[in-house]
Scaffold this motif. Structure first.
Motif, PDB file in Angstrom:
ATOM      1  N   GLU A 154      -8.666   2.319  -2.277  1.00  0.00           N
ATOM      2  CA  GLU A 154      -7.536   3.071  -1.018  1.00  0.00           C
ATOM      3  C   GLU A 154      -6.576   3.652  -1.809  1.00  0.00           C
ATOM      4  O   GLU A 154      -6.503   4.957  -1.208  1.00  0.00           O
ATOM      5  CB  GLU A 154      -7.887   2.341  -0.017  1.00  0.00           C
ATOM      6  CG  GLU A 154      -9.822   2.472   0.370  1.00  0.00           C
ATOM      7  CD  GLU A 154      -9.507   1.823   1.806  1.00  0.00           C
ATOM      8  OE1 GLU A 154     -10.432   1.150   2.385  1.00  0.00           O
ATOM      9  OE2 GLU A 154      -8.592   1.282   2.831  1.00  0.00           O
ATOM     10  N   ARG A 174     -10.876  -1.821  -1.270  1.00  0.00           N
ATOM     11  CA  ARG A 174      -9.227  -2.169  -0.435  1.00  0.00           C
ATOM     12  C   ARG A 174      -8.422  -1.003  -1.424  1.00  0.00           C
ATOM     13  O   ARG A 174      -7.535  -0.525  -1.123  1.00  0.00           O
ATOM     14  CB  ARG A 174      -9.387  -2.805  -0.071  1.00  0.00           C
ATOM     15  CG  ARG A 174      -7.705  -2.896   0.495  1.00  0.00           C
ATOM     16  CD  ARG A 174      -7.936  -2.521   1.970  1.00  0.00           C
ATOM     17  NE  ARG A 174      -6.942  -2.680   3.372  1.00  0.00           N
ATOM     18  CZ  ARG A 174      -6.820  -2.235   4.352  1.00  0.00           C
ATOM     19  NH1 ARG A 174      -7.771  -0.770   4.377  1.00  0.00           N
ATOM     20  NH2 ARG A 174      -5.587  -2.547   4.772  1.00  0.00           N
ATOM     21  N   ARG A 211       0.818  -1.275   0.268  1.00  0.00           N
ATOM     22  CA  ARG A 211       0.307   0.047  -0.388  1.00  0.00           C
ATOM     23  C   ARG A 211       0.911   1.211  -0.085  1.00  0.00           C
ATOM     24  O   ARG A 211       0.759   2.602  -0.730  1.00  0.00           O
ATOM     25  CB  ARG A 211      -1.531  -0.242   1.317  1.00  0.00           C
ATOM     26  CG  ARG A 211      -1.828  -1.419   1.156  1.00  0.00           C
ATOM     27  CD  ARG A 211      -2.913  -1.524   2.930  1.00  0.00           C
ATOM     28  NE  ARG A 211      -3.786  -0.308   2.720  1.00  0.00           N
ATOM     29  CZ  ARG A 211      -4.904   0.191   2.311  1.00  0.00           C
ATOM     30  NH1 ARG A 211      -5.217  -0.713   1.358  1.00  0.00           N
ATOM     31  NH2 ARG A 211      -5.279   1.316   2.275  1.00  0.00           N
TER      32      ARG A 211
END
Length: 315
Positions: free
Chosen positions: A180, A177, A153
């Protein structure tokens, strides 16, 4: 407590805030060279283990009769016989230190080094030459991230600053997810097929060992690059060597390998389209600070009789 920090080969722990906290709790000894024999650790009831540098099997525990708790830094305990520790009443505490943004930073360093041919040009410049190859930029390229956990991420967010398009796969990843962090979730095979750069950030497990196999490497673009700062065995190393040798992919940046240290005669060392680093992802100023703080949390909690997050045997 008598506390031993072992395998501090960079002499990095002494000035950390975590060690300062522990010095108020007991006697701290920091070993900056490999311990010749684990019997040298007799008399210590607590050990702070630096990543996976020392293996703790049943024979090792036999030499450590005084140890009651080991604060294991990092997220893994592949090198610890957890069942033996449990039988002996030794707590293996999780001193993870948070996730390693340094590995994410290194991934971009490897991308730029191999794509812009920085090592080759540097070497030629130092020989008096003036090479001017055409090289490849990150902007506008598709980055495929394999494993969108904390490090993945982080990499996805940084990639936005480079103007990259990000696709990602994870075994439990959802569309929401991924979105994001500005990524689009794809199936793994699609990630390999459409990406200009594939960066590995998955955790090594029975499910991910050999995940990037010969067929998946073969599906990559001939202009694509593979970056691995996670764990060597996630990628079929021989298949990768073959693809690089035959120029079926453009290149690779590798910080991790099946066997470490990488054997001197390993064929990866002879390839010009690969940049190699010696597992540099985690040993940084930041990570040593984080490990020391996490180890202090574990050992102080143990001393005070509180619950300690721990690695536990599945058996």
């Amino acid at each position: 407590m008598k506390i031993a920090f072992i395998d501090d080969f960079h002499s990095a722990y002494a000035k950390t805030a975590g060690v300062a906290r522990l010095r108020r709790e007991g006697e701290v000894t920091i070993f900056t060279k490999r311990v010749d024999s684990l019997q040298d650790l007799r008399g210590f009831d607590a050990i702070v283990a630096t990543r996976e540098r020392t293996k703790f099997n049943d024979a090792a525990f036999e030499q450590l009769p005084d140890v009651r708790v080991i604060a294991q830094t990092g997220n893994h305990a592949y090198h610890v016989d957890l069942a033996s520790a449990e039988r002996r009443g030794i707590v293996i505490g999780k001193a993870t230190g948070g996730f390693c943004t340094a590995a994410g930073e290194l991934a971009f360093g490897l991308m730029m080094a191999v794509m812009r041919q920085i090592p080759q040009v540097d070497g030629a410049m130092k020989e008096g030459e003036w090479p001017t190859p055409m090289t490849w930029v990150l902007r506008g390229k598709t980055l495929g991230i394999v494993g969108l956990g904390n490090i993945g991420r982080y990499v996805a967010r940084v990639a936005q600053a480079f103007g990259m398009n990000v696709v990602a796969w994870g075994s439990r990843l959802t569309d929401e997810r991924a979105a994001e962090v500005g990524a689009r979730r794809c199936e793994l095979d699609e990630v390999l097929r459409i990406s200009d750069i594939v960066s590995i950030h998955a955790t090594l497990s029975p499910q991910t060992r050999g995940l990037i196999d010969r067929a998946r490497i073969a599906s990559m673009k001939p202009t694509a690059y593979l970056i691995n700062t996670a764990r060597g065995p996630i990628v079929d190393e021989q298949a990768l060597v073959d693809a690089l040798s035959e120029r079926r992919i453009a290149g690779a940046g590798l910080d991790v390998f099946d066997v470490e240290p990488l054997p001197p005669s390993h064929p990866l060392r002879g390839l010009t389209n690969v940049v190699l680093t010696a597992h540099l992802g985690w040993p940084t100023d930041e990570m040593y600070e984080q490990f020391a703080a996490a180890a202090a949390d574990v050992l102080i909690a143990y001393k005070e009789g509180e619950d300690v997050p721990r690695f536990q045997s599945e058996h």
